[in-house]
Design a protein around this motif. Structure first.
Motif, mmCIF file in Angstrom:
data_model
loop_
_atom_site.group_PDB
_atom_site.id
_atom_site.type_symbol
_atom_site.label_atom_id
_atom_site.label_comp_id
_atom_site.label_asym_id
_atom_site.label_seq_id
_atom_site.Cartn_x
_atom_site.Cartn_y
_atom_site.Cartn_z
ATOM 1 N N MET A 1 0.844 -1.184 0.000
ATOM 2 C CA MET A 1 0.000 0.000 0.000
ATOM 3 C C MET A 1 0.885 1.242 0.000
ATOM 4 O O MET A 1 1.882 1.293 0.679
ATOM 5 N N SER A 2 0.434 2.244 -0.709
ATOM 6 C CA SER A 2 1.152 3.512 -0.711
ATOM 7 C C SER A 2 0.637 4.388 0.432
ATOM 8 O O SER A 2 -0.371 4.075 1.070
ATOM 9 N N GLY A 3 1.311 5.502 0.676
ATOM 10 C CA GLY A 3 0.904 6.419 1.736
ATOM 11 C C GLY A 3 -0.535 6.865 1.626
ATOM 12 O O GLY A 3 -1.287 6.823 2.605
ATOM 13 N N PRO A 4 -0.973 7.314 0.425
ATOM 14 C CA PRO A 4 -2.367 7.723 0.298
ATOM 15 C C PRO A 4 -3.349 6.585 0.600
ATOM 16 O O PRO A 4 -4.373 6.791 1.245
ATOM 17 N N GLN A 5 -3.044 5.394 0.151
ATOM 18 C CA GLN A 5 -3.929 4.258 0.391
ATOM 19 C C GLN A 5 -3.968 3.902 1.874
ATOM 20 O O GLN A 5 -5.027 3.561 2.397
ATOM 21 N N ILE A 6 -2.834 3.982 2.523
ATOM 22 C CA ILE A 6 -2.760 3.663 3.950
ATOM 23 C C ILE A 6 -3.630 4.632 4.746
ATOM 24 O O ILE A 6 -4.389 4.222 5.617
ATOM 25 N N GLU A 36 -4.850 11.864 0.224
ATOM 26 C CA GLU A 36 -5.493 10.598 -0.149
ATOM 27 C C GLU A 36 -5.519 10.392 -1.666
ATOM 28 O O GLU A 36 -5.478 9.259 -2.134
ATOM 29 N N GLY A 38 -3.148 11.440 -3.570
ATOM 30 C CA GLY A 38 -1.765 11.289 -3.985
ATOM 31 C C GLY A 38 -1.218 12.480 -4.737
ATOM 32 O O GLY A 38 -0.157 12.400 -5.351
ATOM 33 N N THR A 41 2.445 15.083 -1.177
ATOM 34 C CA THR A 41 3.137 14.170 -0.267
ATOM 35 C C THR A 41 3.278 14.857 1.083
ATOM 36 O O THR A 41 3.932 15.898 1.177
ATOM 37 N N THR A 60 8.337 0.734 10.672
ATOM 38 C CA THR A 60 9.406 0.456 9.724
ATOM 39 C C THR A 60 9.856 -0.990 9.886
ATOM 40 O O THR A 60 9.963 -1.500 11.000
ATOM 41 N N ARG A 63 13.890 -4.532 4.791
ATOM 42 C CA ARG A 63 13.607 -5.267 3.558
ATOM 43 C C ARG A 63 14.874 -6.011 3.171
ATOM 44 O O ARG A 63 15.935 -5.410 3.018
#
Length: 68
Positions: A1-6, A36, A38, A41, A60, A63
């Motif tokens: 998920m990206s920031g907007p989706q989160i 939201e 996008g 930022t 965090t 990865r």
């Protein structure tokens, strides 16, 4: 998920409208809408404040294979 989706997911899961989230955080509703979508930022501190008000947190995690 990206920031907007989160953010959108957390807000909806908490049962909050953008206006309610704005009132709880002091972040203007149009700014929340732009985050939201996008188109903007947010600063990390802003995103954390919005998520916290929606009952969520950023975490965090390492990865594998990156940063080596």
């Amino acid at each position: 998920m990206s920031g907007p989706q989160i953010l959108q997911y957390a807000r909806r899961r908490a049962g909050l409208t953008q206006r309610q989230l704005a009132a709880a955080t002091g972040v203007p509703q149009p700014t929340i809408a732009r985050i939201e979508r996008g188109t903007v930022t947010p600063r990390l501190t802003t995103l954390e404040r919005l998520l916290h008000a929606a009952g969520a947190e950023l975490e965090t995690v390492p990865r594998l294979g990156l940063g080596v």
